[in-house]
Design a protein around this motif. Structure first.
Motif, PDB file in Angstrom:
ATOM      1  N   ASN A  83     -38.983 -15.957 -34.963  1.00  0.00           N
ATOM      2  CA  ASN A  83     -40.030 -15.128 -34.403  1.00  0.00           C
ATOM      3  C   ASN A  83     -40.861 -14.543 -35.534  1.00  0.00           C
ATOM      4  O   ASN A  83     -40.319 -13.913 -36.453  1.00  0.00           O
ATOM      5  CB  ASN A  83     -39.409 -13.979 -33.596  1.00  0.00           C
ATOM      6  N   GLU A  84     -42.139 -14.780 -35.496  1.00  0.00           N
ATOM      7  CA  GLU A  84     -43.107 -14.141 -36.388  1.00  0.00           C
ATOM      8  C   GLU A  84     -42.706 -14.142 -37.861  1.00  0.00           C
ATOM      9  O   GLU A  84     -42.427 -13.077 -38.441  1.00  0.00           O
ATOM     10  CB  GLU A  84     -43.361 -12.706 -35.911  1.00  0.00           C
ATOM     11  N   TRP A  91     -44.447  -9.005 -22.965  1.00  0.00           N
ATOM     12  CA  TRP A  91     -43.574  -8.153 -23.774  1.00  0.00           C
ATOM     13  C   TRP A  91     -43.746  -6.728 -23.292  1.00  0.00           C
ATOM     14  O   TRP A  91     -44.821  -6.189 -23.469  1.00  0.00           O
ATOM     15  CB  TRP A  91     -43.915  -8.250 -25.276  1.00  0.00           C
ATOM     16  N   GLU A 135     -45.570 -13.748 -26.391  1.00  0.00           N
ATOM     17  CA  GLU A 135     -45.595 -12.283 -26.276  1.00  0.00           C
ATOM     18  C   GLU A 135     -47.015 -11.775 -26.092  1.00  0.00           C
ATOM     19  O   GLU A 135     -47.940 -12.264 -26.737  1.00  0.00           O
ATOM     20  CB  GLU A 135     -45.057 -11.585 -27.542  1.00  0.00           C
ATOM     21  N   GLN A 165     -33.253  -5.230 -29.920  1.00  0.00           N
ATOM     22  CA  GLN A 165     -34.052  -4.190 -29.285  1.00  0.00           C
ATOM     23  C   GLN A 165     -33.453  -3.684 -27.971  1.00  0.00           C
ATOM     24  O   GLN A 165     -33.828  -2.627 -27.483  1.00  0.00           O
ATOM     25  CB  GLN A 165     -35.482  -4.693 -29.066  1.00  0.00           C
ATOM     26  N   PHE A 215     -42.866  -0.318 -24.237  1.00  0.00           N
ATOM     27  CA  PHE A 215     -43.543  -1.581 -23.942  1.00  0.00           C
ATOM     28  C   PHE A 215     -43.126  -2.186 -22.591  1.00  0.00           C
ATOM     29  O   PHE A 215     -43.561  -3.280 -22.256  1.00  0.00           O
ATOM     30  CB  PHE A 215     -43.222  -2.620 -25.032  1.00  0.00           C
ATOM     31  N   HIS A 220     -34.805 -13.423 -34.334  1.00  0.00           N
ATOM     32  CA  HIS A 220     -35.838 -12.437 -33.994  1.00  0.00           C
ATOM     33  C   HIS A 220     -35.594 -11.194 -34.852  1.00  0.00           C
ATOM     34  O   HIS A 220     -35.071 -10.182 -34.379  1.00  0.00           O
ATOM     35  CB  HIS A 220     -35.808 -12.106 -32.504  1.00  0.00           C
ATOM     36  N   PHE A 221     -35.921 -11.295 -36.102  1.00  0.00           N
ATOM     37  CA  PHE A 221     -35.872 -10.203 -37.097  1.00  0.00           C
ATOM     38  C   PHE A 221     -34.472  -9.762 -37.530  1.00  0.00           C
ATOM     39  O   PHE A 221     -34.330  -9.098 -38.545  1.00  0.00           O
ATOM     40  CB  PHE A 221     -36.624  -8.943 -36.625  1.00  0.00           C
ATOM     41  N   TYR A 240     -51.450  -9.330 -29.835  1.00  0.00           N
ATOM     42  CA  TYR A 240     -51.551  -7.910 -29.491  1.00  0.00           C
ATOM     43  C   TYR A 240     -52.926  -7.284 -29.747  1.00  0.00           C
ATOM     44  O   TYR A 240     -53.408  -6.522 -28.938  1.00  0.00           O
ATOM     45  CB  TYR A 240     -50.481  -7.096 -30.231  1.00  0.00           C
ATOM     46  N   GLU A 244     -38.254  -0.105 -30.526  1.00  0.00           N
ATOM     47  CA  GLU A 244     -39.400  -0.736 -31.174  1.00  0.00           C
ATOM     48  C   GLU A 244     -39.291  -0.596 -32.704  1.00  0.00           C
ATOM     49  O   GLU A 244     -40.081   0.074 -33.350  1.00  0.00           O
ATOM     50  CB  GLU A 244     -40.707  -0.134 -30.622  1.00  0.00           C
ATOM     51  N   TRP A 245     -38.264  -1.205 -33.260  1.00  0.00           N
ATOM     52  CA  TRP A 245     -38.095  -1.325 -34.720  1.00  0.00           C
ATOM     53  C   TRP A 245     -38.352  -0.006 -35.455  1.00  0.00           C
ATOM     54  O   TRP A 245     -37.810   1.019 -35.056  1.00  0.00           O
ATOM     55  CB  TRP A 245     -38.993  -2.476 -35.232  1.00  0.00           C
TER      56      TRP A 245
HETATM   57  C1  GCO Z   1     -43.001  -8.084 -32.853  1.00  0.00           C
HETATM   58  C2  GCO Z   1     -41.873  -8.562 -32.053  1.00  0.00           C
HETATM   59  C3  GCO Z   1     -41.433  -7.692 -30.938  1.00  0.00           C
HETATM   60  C4  GCO Z   1     -42.110  -6.347 -30.801  1.00  0.00           C
HETATM   61  C5  GCO Z   1     -43.385  -6.439 -30.030  1.00  0.00           C
HETATM   62  C6  GCO Z   1     -44.105  -5.123 -29.863  1.00  0.00           C
HETATM   63  O1  GCO Z   1     -44.117  -8.531 -32.682  1.00  0.00           O
HETATM   64  O2  GCO Z   1     -42.809  -7.206 -33.676  1.00  0.00           O
HETATM   65  O3  GCO Z   1     -41.845  -9.886 -31.722  1.00  0.00           O
HETATM   66  O4  GCO Z   1     -40.093  -7.572 -31.267  1.00  0.00           O
HETATM   67  O5  GCO Z   1     -41.293  -5.441 -30.189  1.00  0.00           O
HETATM   68  O6  GCO Z   1     -44.251  -7.309 -30.671  1.00  0.00           O
HETATM   69  O7  GCO Z   1     -44.531  -4.627 -31.072  1.00  0.00           O
END
Ligand code: GCO
Length: 433
Positions: A180-181, A388, A350, A46, A404, A136-137, A295, A395-396
């Motif tokens: 991550n996630e 975060w 985050e 990112q 952010f 992280h993705f 979030y 942002e993906w």
């Molecule tokens: C996710 C990631 C972050 C994002 C953030 C905001 O949750 O997708 O960990 O890379 O940028 O959460 O959406």
């Protein structure tokens, strides 16, 4: 009818959707434990710029906005570390870009390794404790071409990589997030088609989610063998699901199913070594802390949108963020309670908001931090809060339009400017309240 009402009443009482009257709450009156850790978080793809990985390939293939130069952090990391230091944080959560370290299978890029080592040393010299995320993705294209985390046998390739990074840095870095996630990675990539590899299958999603938990636990045991004192966990996104109409059983059923797929399955995998009816024995207890990325909540009905590109439904009094979901600080309580089931310390890895003009972020920050202090005072073992994000970034699937950051980034000039919320966060950290 009576039974229907009874079921709805029980569900409503059992799973309340709480709201606070923020007007009446004095947010600045709470203090934090002395050893509480304040941080900021980012992820390699990112911010670094010029990465060649599964994500950059996906951006090209789908015609998405390209990450391209991002924040040019790979070149500007030193000045960005000045920004981090300027906030006064104790810790910085960053991820290491596997595709830089192993651009080809079997190849080890020493220059990239050296730069990451230098970055870690620099943070430590500044008295900023690094927390490293290992996945992280993003990952190398060769790994994706082999089937990525869809193939269980590929997990070892990632664990080998993790081991090498860990051997290099574990003497200096104590806190590690393996993945991550796992739920966002698998649902967005294998069901919602919004992340690479852009598949749309519930079966694939479940398979990948199980593999991610298996990958996490395999890394956990491999790394703990090298250094049993390291603190290793993973970051779990908790999105709460509330029925859009609280008198509609179908809406409740959707919320319950989605909650299991998104939250319950991973938590059960980690707690009991079981998810989606299969056993993953190694996952049971494979964590020294649980990272919580929080979030929002989603209001569900059987017609929940299958894309993040439209606004989710909201309650009348709720405020929408730029992402199309609402600001819901109250939900942090339920999210914390959910991960508390794992009986380990919680790190808020985050929390933040997409807010292009920084009009909402100061309030968002205040409310979440107030909620956090309340949870700590009630006895929850929450050790840290990572905002975060440090600065606006890629942002993906949404690209650069969602901002952010605590620092504004002008992508044309790469100038960073502290926002009001950044100054507020500085103050919070300084006074620890
Ligand atoms: C996710 C990631 C972050 C994002 C953030 C905001 O949750 O997708 O960990 O890379 O940028 O959460 O959406």
């Amino acid at each position: 009818m009576l039974v229907y009402l009874l079921v709805i009443t029980i569900l409503s009482l059992r799973f309340p959707e709480n709201y606070l009257n923020w007007e009446e709450i004095e947010c600045s009156n709470q203090s934090f434990p002395d050893n509480f850790t304040w941080g900021v978080a980012t992820a390699s793809h990112q911010i670094e710029g010029d990465n060649t990985n599964n994500w950059s390939a996906f951006e090209n293939q789908k015609g998405l906005e390209k990450s391209a130069k991002a924040c040019e952090h790979w070149l500007r990391w030193k000045e960005d570390f000045d920004l981090i230091e300027n906030l006064g944080v104790d810790s910085y959560r960053l991820s290491i870009e596997w595709s830089r370290i192993q651009p080809k299978q079997g190849e080890w890029n020493q220059d990239a390794v050296d730069q990451y080592s230098e970055m870690i040393d620099d943070l430590i010299n500044r008295n900023i404790k690094p927390m490293i995320t290992l996945h992280h993705f993003s990952h190398p294209i060769w790994f994706e071409d082999l089937g990525g985390f869809y193939q269980r046998e590929n997990v070892q390739l990632w664990v080998d990589y993790c081991q090498r990074i860990f051997e290099l840095l574990n003497a200096k870095v104590t806190d590690w997030c393996t993945v991550n996630e796992p739920e966002v990675f698998s649902i967005m990539g294998y069901h919602m088609k919004m992340f690479p590899p852009g598949k749309g299958s519930v079966f694939k999603t479940i398979r990948v989610m199980k593999n991610m938990i298996y990958a996490h636990s395999s890394a956990y045991s491999a790394l703990k063998k090298i250094n049993p004192d390291a603190r290793i966990g993973l970051a779990k996104n908790v999105t709460l699901f509330d029925p859009l109409r609280r008198w509609n059983l179908l809406h409740w059923i959707t919320a319950i199913i989605l909650n299991y797929i998104w939250n319950g399955a991973v938590i059960s995998g980690l707690k009991n070594g079981r998810m989606f009816g299969s056993k993953i024995d190694s996952a049971k207890g494979s964590f020294d802390f649980i990272g919580l990325n929080y979030y929002t909540h989603a209001l569900t009905s059987p017609f929940l949108p299958q894309t993040t590109e439209i606004d989710l439904p909201k309650r009348k009094h709720e405020v929408m963020t730029d992402f199309g979901y609402t600001m819901y600080a109250e939900g942090l309580e339920r999210a914390v309670k959910m991960v508390s089931k794992l009986n380990v310390p919680i790190e808020i890895t985050e929390n933040g908001v997409a807010d292009s003009d920084d009009s909402l972020r100061p309030i968002h920050l205040k409310r979440h931090i107030w909620q956090l202090s309340k949870l700590i005072s009630e006895g929850h073992d929450i050790r840290s809060y990572y905002h975060w994000s440090l600065m606006d970034n890629f942002e993906w699937a949404e690209g650069y339009k969602l901002r952010f950051g605590l620092y504004h980034v002008d992508y044309k000039t790469q100038k960073r400017t502290l926002k009001q919320s950044g100054a507020d966060y500085q103050k919070i950290i300084k006074s620890n309240r």
